[in-house]
Design a protein around this motif. Structure first.
Motif, mmCIF file in Angstrom:
data_model
loop_
_atom_site.group_PDB
_atom_site.id
_atom_site.type_symbol
_atom_site.label_atom_id
_atom_site.label_comp_id
_atom_site.label_asym_id
_atom_site.label_seq_id
_atom_site.Cartn_x
_atom_site.Cartn_y
_atom_site.Cartn_z
ATOM 1 N N LEU A 134 0.837 -1.206 0.000
ATOM 2 C CA LEU A 134 0.000 0.000 0.000
ATOM 3 C C LEU A 134 0.873 1.258 0.000
ATOM 4 O O LEU A 134 1.884 1.322 0.693
ATOM 5 C CB LEU A 134 -0.879 -0.012 1.259
ATOM 6 N N ARG A 135 0.485 2.253 -0.793
ATOM 7 C CA ARG A 135 1.203 3.536 -0.804
ATOM 8 C C ARG A 135 0.355 4.556 -0.059
ATOM 9 O O ARG A 135 -0.821 4.753 -0.386
ATOM 10 C CB ARG A 135 1.441 4.033 -2.243
ATOM 11 N N LEU A 136 0.973 5.204 0.919
ATOM 12 C CA LEU A 136 0.231 6.168 1.747
ATOM 13 C C LEU A 136 0.563 7.605 1.341
ATOM 14 O O LEU A 136 1.684 8.082 1.533
ATOM 15 C CB LEU A 136 0.577 5.968 3.225
ATOM 16 N N HIS A 137 -0.417 8.250 0.737
ATOM 17 C CA HIS A 137 -0.310 9.664 0.355
ATOM 18 C C HIS A 137 -1.188 10.358 1.401
ATOM 19 O O HIS A 137 -2.413 10.368 1.275
ATOM 20 C CB HIS A 137 -0.901 9.774 -1.054
ATOM 21 N N ALA A 138 -0.564 10.862 2.457
ATOM 22 C CA ALA A 138 -1.397 11.136 3.637
ATOM 23 C C ALA A 138 -1.115 12.475 4.308
ATOM 24 O O ALA A 138 -0.006 13.006 4.267
ATOM 25 C CB ALA A 138 -1.189 10.019 4.653
ATOM 26 N N LEU A 139 -2.171 12.993 4.926
ATOM 27 C CA LEU A 139 -2.163 14.242 5.694
ATOM 28 C C LEU A 139 -1.810 15.418 4.774
ATOM 29 O O LEU A 139 -2.093 15.374 3.596
ATOM 30 C CB LEU A 139 -1.231 14.124 6.904
ATOM 31 N N GLY A 140 -1.192 16.439 5.315
ATOM 32 C CA GLY A 140 -0.864 17.632 4.533
ATOM 33 C C GLY A 140 -0.240 18.639 5.481
ATOM 34 O O GLY A 140 -0.259 18.436 6.710
ATOM 35 N N PRO A 141 0.315 19.740 4.968
ATOM 36 C CA PRO A 141 0.997 20.693 5.853
ATOM 37 C C PRO A 141 0.176 21.155 7.061
ATOM 38 O O PRO A 141 0.728 21.244 8.166
ATOM 39 C CB PRO A 141 1.365 21.846 4.915
#
Ligand code: SF4
Length: 362
Positions: A134-141
């Motif tokens: 799984l690739r986690l593209h997560a949260l943000g600034p």
């Protein structure tokens, strides 16, 4: 200022100033902007390939202290429909993602005051243990700023802990417009523009791939749109060899349906298709150090999405199996993987399935 001189400067990959950007935005015929942007698209991405991806948006929680005035999705703690996504829900949603051929999970906020860094690192570890690919593209600034304040530590420490737990890339969420005048009205409790940029600076240093975004078409001026692009471009200029920096830029228009911004401040979305095309082209021209420009077909729909590909965009993003923040405010364009590929072909391009680093995959 003369348009011809600015076109030559743009084609030379010279950096445009704010005033030059505003002049182009206001004065250039859209077909001329598209022509220049297309040249630059060919410089960065020669050929006819247009990227797309299968991913799934899952919201970790809808409890958020920020209460941005454009957001219909967030709930206060104690609301009857407040939730924190359960492990069972993650498993069901990720199984569905894999069944459709995707492996990227876009994990987004809100900023729930009860959840600290340990919650997120435990969650990422658990998800990676269950699904090692799984690739986690997560949260943000904004979440990184919030966690750093909550844990009384640095952005670097928070990001390093998240990376160690499985964070693969950092979305450019929460940029809205990088102007503190605008942010005081649309997202007063969120990261300032300086904080947003600083988190990204640290993320780049830590070799995290990132994206940059813009939510426009509310109370901002054209000058503030251009300033936003220039702040992103200038940060990208600091990118060192080996760093990913901003891999892509994704602008989308404000959706006003039912938002506080519309109800209380009478702010209606200023979105129009021609203006989106103009914005895509100007983004390609000003952001001459970011390789990919993604059109947000989810918010602008098929026709404008297709036209964007002739205005400098080289990516149509994701079929986005689940999306809550934008769709809660009125965007309801949905595409299956087959439909998205047909749209790209109908526009005269070749669909290329890609991963989160914008590398083509079989
Ligand atoms: S947009 Fe994000 S940060 Fe703002 S209120 Fe909604 S969930 Fe919270």
């Amino acid at each position: 200022m003369e348009l011809e001189k600015l076109y030559a400067k743009a084609l030379n990959l010279s950096l445009l100033s704010k005033d030059e950007g505003i002049f182009l935005y206001n004065e250039a015929p859209v077909e001329e902007l598209m022509f220049i942007a297309n040249h630059l698209r060919q410089h960065h991405n020669p050929g006819t390939s247009v990227g797309w991806i299968i991913d799934r948006n899952v919201n970790i929680t809808n409890i958020c202290f920020s209460q941005c005035t454009f957001c219909n999705f967030c709930r206060k703690k104690g609301s009857p429909d407040a939730y924190i996504t359960t492990t069972e829900d993650y498993i069901r949603k990720i199984d569905e993602l894999y069944a459709l051929g995707g492996d990227q999970l876009l994990l987004q906020g809100g900023m729930n005051p009860d959840l600290g860094i340990e919650f997120y690192t435990d969650l990422f570890r658990k998800l990676k243990k269950f699904y090692p690919t799984l690739r986690l593209h997560a949260l943000g600034p904004p979440e990184i700023v919030y966690l750093a304040k909550k844990e009384k530590t640095s952005y670097e420490d928070i990001l390093s802990q998240l990376i160690a737990a499985g964070l693969d890339s950092l979305p450019g969420a929460g940029a809205e417009i990088l102007s503190d005048r605008v942010r005081k009205i649309v997202s007063p409790s969120k990261a300032t523009s300086g904080e947003w940029l600083e988190v990204m600076r640290v993320a780049h240093r830590l070799l995290l791939p990132t994206s940059a975004t813009m939510m426009y078409g509310h109370i901002e001026t054209v000058g503030e749109r251009i300033e936003h692009l220039i702040k992103i471009r200038d940060l990208q200029q600091e990118k060192k060899e080996g760093q990913y920096g901003f891999i892509t830029f994704i602008p989308w228009p404000f959706q006003d349906e039912g938002t506080l911004l519309r109800e209380k401040h009478s702010t209606r979305s200023t979105y129009s298709g021609p203006d989106y095309i103009r914005l895509i082209a100007i983004s390609r021209i000003i952001l001459n150090n970011i390789r990919h420009i993604q059109a947000s077909i989810l918010t602008v729909g098929k026709e404008i999405g297709m036209l964007s590909l002739h205005a400098g965009a080289d990516d149509l993003g994701s079929i986005m199996i689940e999306e809550n923040v934008v769709s809660a405010a009125g965007a309801d364009n949905r595409f299956s993987a087959e439909e998205l590929q047909s749209v790209i072909k109908e526009a005269g391009f070749s669909p290329v399935k890609r991963n989160q680093k914008y590398e083509a995959i079989k």
